[in-house]
Design a protein around this motif. Structure first.
Motif, PDB file in Angstrom:
ATOM      1  N   GLU A  28     -41.959 -24.686  18.179  1.00 53.40           N
ATOM      2  CA  GLU A  28     -41.375 -23.348  18.148  1.00 53.40           C
ATOM      3  C   GLU A  28     -41.602 -22.780  16.758  1.00 53.40           C
ATOM      4  OE1 GLU A  28     -36.983 -21.425  18.415  1.00 53.40           O
ATOM      5  OE2 GLU A  28     -37.548 -22.874  19.970  1.00 53.40           O
ATOM      6  N   TRP A  29     -42.126 -21.580  16.713  1.00 56.73           N
ATOM      7  CA  TRP A  29     -42.463 -20.958  15.439  1.00 56.73           C
ATOM      8  C   TRP A  29     -41.914 -19.551  15.434  1.00 56.73           C
ATOM      9  CZ3 TRP A  29     -45.990 -23.049  11.748  1.00 56.73           C
ATOM     10  CH2 TRP A  29     -46.263 -22.205  10.674  1.00 56.73           C
ATOM     11  N   GLU A  30     -41.299 -19.153  14.366  1.00 57.24           N
ATOM     12  CA  GLU A  30     -40.755 -17.810  14.270  1.00 57.24           C
ATOM     13  C   GLU A  30     -41.360 -17.103  13.076  1.00 57.24           C
ATOM     14  OE1 GLU A  30     -36.452 -16.477  13.102  1.00 57.24           O
ATOM     15  OE2 GLU A  30     -36.528 -16.986  15.234  1.00 57.24           O
TER      16      GLU A  30
END
Length: 135
Positions: A28-30
């Motif tokens: 998960e990358w923001e």
């Protein structure tokens, strides 16, 4: 390359061997405050046939007096799903899906179609092709 050191590495520098990612997926990358058009091509190339999503939040749908639509920001998001049909990433597909997040409208106790979704699709020459999803 040691898979434990991939933080901060451009996508092109990530290991090509699937085994390097074992036990580290899903990822998960923001990335906050990225302008539309700045990451989509690179993300698409990186994601390949895998499942993923890009979500644009903190949007605001405009007032559209001629369609009796009042500005909306609380339920204004767009999600681009890669190789899946749902945000849960649990329904693989061979194409991509765009979800437009809008408020449902109740008139006289009956739920009406989501007018912003239809208006927004028309602005780019498209139509809504799927049923509403409840979140």
């Amino acid at each position: 390359m040691d898979a434990a050191l991939v933080v901060g590495v451009p996508a092109s520098g990530l290991p090509a061997e699937e085994a390097a990612f074992e036990g580290r997926l899903p990822v998960e990358w923001e990335m906050l405050n990225q302008p539309v058009g700045s990451i989509e091509d690179a993300f698409t190339a990186t994601i390949g046939p895998n499942l993923g999503e890009i979500n644009w939040a903190s949007l605001a749908w405009p007032d559209v007096p001629e369609a009796e639509l009042h500005g909306e920001s609380e339920h204004a998001e767009v999600t681009l799903l890669f190789n899946t049909r749902t945000r849960e990433l649990d329904e693989p597909a061979d194409d991509h899906t765009v979800l437009v997040h809008v408020r449902r409208v109740n008139i006289d106790g009956r739920q009406r179609r989501e007018p912003y979704a239809h208006w927004l699709a028309a602005q780019v020459g498209l139509t809504v092709i799927g049923p509403a999803q409840r979140c």
